[in-house]
Design an enzyme around this catalytic site. Structure first.
Site, PDB file in Angstrom:
ATOM      1  N   HIS A 250       0.816  -1.217   0.000  1.00 54.05           N
ATOM      2  CA  HIS A 250       0.000   0.000   0.000  1.00 54.05           C
ATOM      3  C   HIS A 250       0.851   1.270   0.000  1.00 54.05           C
ATOM      4  CE1 HIS A 250      -3.939   1.606  -0.022  1.00 54.05           C
ATOM      5  NE2 HIS A 250      -4.520   0.644   0.674  1.00 54.05           N
TER       6      HIS A 250
ATOM      7  N   ASP B  18      -2.365   3.533  -4.127  1.00 50.78           N
ATOM      8  CA  ASP B  18      -3.627   3.449  -3.411  1.00 50.78           C
ATOM      9  C   ASP B  18      -4.511   2.373  -4.031  1.00 50.78           C
ATOM     10  OD1 ASP B  18      -2.903   5.531  -1.701  1.00 50.78           O
ATOM     11  OD2 ASP B  18      -3.560   7.042  -3.162  1.00 50.78           O
TER      12      ASP B  18
END
Length: 469
Positions: free
Chosen positions: A440, A444
């Site tokens: 992450h 996104d």
């Protein structure tokens, strides 16, 4: 006067600092040629044979089989400039090749010494047509119909897999006493199992009350079969009901990498079901046209590299020390492969520049090398993205651990018939579950979702891929 030179475990590359001795290929007193392999070792990356840069007579070995040695530790000492008294071969001169890199040697093939084993008496069991049992509990196979003396070469015996070699060693079986049933005398697992069963039967006949070693297979004759997975051998029994197996070699390296990935990478997973009917039809049509067959993994790899071209954030790594995301302009595609020695991830270099035929051939080559334990450290490192086809295990989905230091992994489940709404009507279609586990920090959810949706679109409508080529 002979000069005694010490050969140390060389730097095997890729940051490796130690190796385990799997099998010695020479004995003390043997004559070795320059760049002749003297020991087989297992690193955290692969099984390799280590060549000695000196030619002469082996005067000492350091470390038993199963021992781990650090890089720079002594392996053997060699007396150079000396001839053996037996006249079995000539020692090389005092100069060495200067080359201690694994897998490389001098331009000339190393000379090999031949040795004739002494003829052994044939027991009554052998005379009656049953294999004789040696002092090690092994059954020597006949050579061209002869059960007596046999001429062998020093150096590695041709064996289909390092696991088969280990199976023989653990049961005290001398591979030089066997004749393989594979191509060019290649010793297969079935050959070793057959010899062990013959030894067990002969031992039971001689000592009916003694425990009989259990055969590792129910086959009645050696057949050319691929090696079957074997469980790691326990080395320490700590207490009742407790078996401890050291995490070392490839298993230990995998454990360290997975633990590090979980500690350092904040991963997330998204998934989607896709109708793979048209992709399967396209593959069938391609293979029906003639020429080399195209694998499903190769088609998925083509889709994967096309998706990475559209979403390059996922073809990257995080430099935590510099706090930077490093994006790559090439795709070195790793693929998870389960082998007898555990999980390995071979890497297809420049997968983005290969067509489906080239990818199929490279996947096949690397898979076979993984199965036989001959992958090199370079073939197991440097990946930028991993494709994990866990559908071969009959499962639909997974949330895999990212192959550190990469940033993402695409997972593919099994493709099976399922009810599916197709063109407004309920139909039976070939459905697959796709999953993407990603770091992450590099992107996104929108980027990850866009990548996975593009992959699913290409699976459902392969013509989508053609528009990007």
């Amino acid at each position: 006067m002979a000069q005694v030179l010490e050969f140390k475990l060389p730097d095997l590359g890729e940051g490796l600092t130690e190796a385990e001795i799997v099998r010695w290929l020479v004995e003390v007193g043997d004559v070795v040629a320059i760049d002749q392999p003297v020991v087989e070792v297992e690193t955290a990356k692969a099984m390799v044979e280590v060549p000695c840069p000196y030619g002469g007579v082996v005067t000492a070995r350091f470390g038993e089989e199963g021992t781990e040695l650090p890089v720079g530790a002594p392996l053997i000492t060699v007396a150079v400039g000396e001839r053996p008294a037996s006249g079995e071969g000539d020692a090389a001169g005092a100069e060495g090749s200067g080359n201690v890199l694994v897998g490389y040697g001098t331009s000339e093939a190393p000379a090999r010494r031949r040795r004739v084993r002494r003829e052994r008496p044939v027991s009554g069991a052998s005379a009656a047509g049953s294999p004789a049992v040696t002092g090690q509990g092994a059954a020597p196979a006949a050579v061209n119909g002869r059960a007596g003396a046999r001429e062998t070469e020093d150096g590695p015996v041709p064996v289909i897999s390092p696991l088969v070699r280990r199976l023989a060693r653990q049961n005290g079986l001398d591979l030089r006493e066997l004749t393989g049933s594979g191509p060019d005398g290649l010793i297969l697992r079935a050959d070793v199992e057959y010899a062990l069963r013959a030894a067990a039967r002969a031992g039971a006949a001689a000592q009916p009350h003694a425990p009989v070693p259990q055969a590792t297979s129910t086959a009645t004759a050696p057949q050319p079969t691929a090696p079957q997975p074997t469980a790691p051998q326990p080395t320490v029994t700590a207490a009742h009901g407790e078996i401890r197996t050291p995490l070392k070699g490839i298993r230990g390296a995998v454990a360290d990498k997975l633990a590090r990935s979980r500690r350092e990478i904040p991963d997330a997973t998204c998934w989607v079901d896709a109708d793979a009917t048209e992709l399967m039809r396209a593959r069938t049509a391609m293979n029906a046209a003639g020429g080399p067959k195209i694998s499903l993994l190769a088609l998925l790899a083509r889709i994967c590299t096309a998706a990475l071209a559209r979403f390059p954030e996922l073809n990257s790594t995080v430099d935590a020390e510099a706090r930077e995301v490093v994006r790559f302009d090439h795709v070195h595609l790793g693929f998870a492969a389960q082998t007898d020695r555990g999980l390995v991830v071979p890497v297809v270099r420049d997968a983005h520049a290969r067509d489906a035929e080239s990818l199929t051939a490279e996947f096949a080559r690397l898979t076979e090398a993984g199965r036989t334990g001959t992958l090199t450290p370079a073939e197991l490192t440097g990946g930028t993205f991993t494709l994990n086809n866990y559908g071969v295990f009959g499962v639909d989905g997974s949330t895999p651990i990212i192959n550190h230091p990469e940033a993402a992994m695409l997972g593919v489940g099994r493709i099976i018939p399922k009810p599916w709404v197709h063109e407004g009507e309920l139909a039976v279609r070939q459905v697959v579950q796709l999953s993407l586990t990603f770091d992450h920090r590099v992107c996104d959810g929108g980027t990850a979702g866009g990548f996975l949706r593009y992959v699913a679109d290409c699976v459902e409508q392969p013509a989508v891929l053609l528009r990007t080529l």
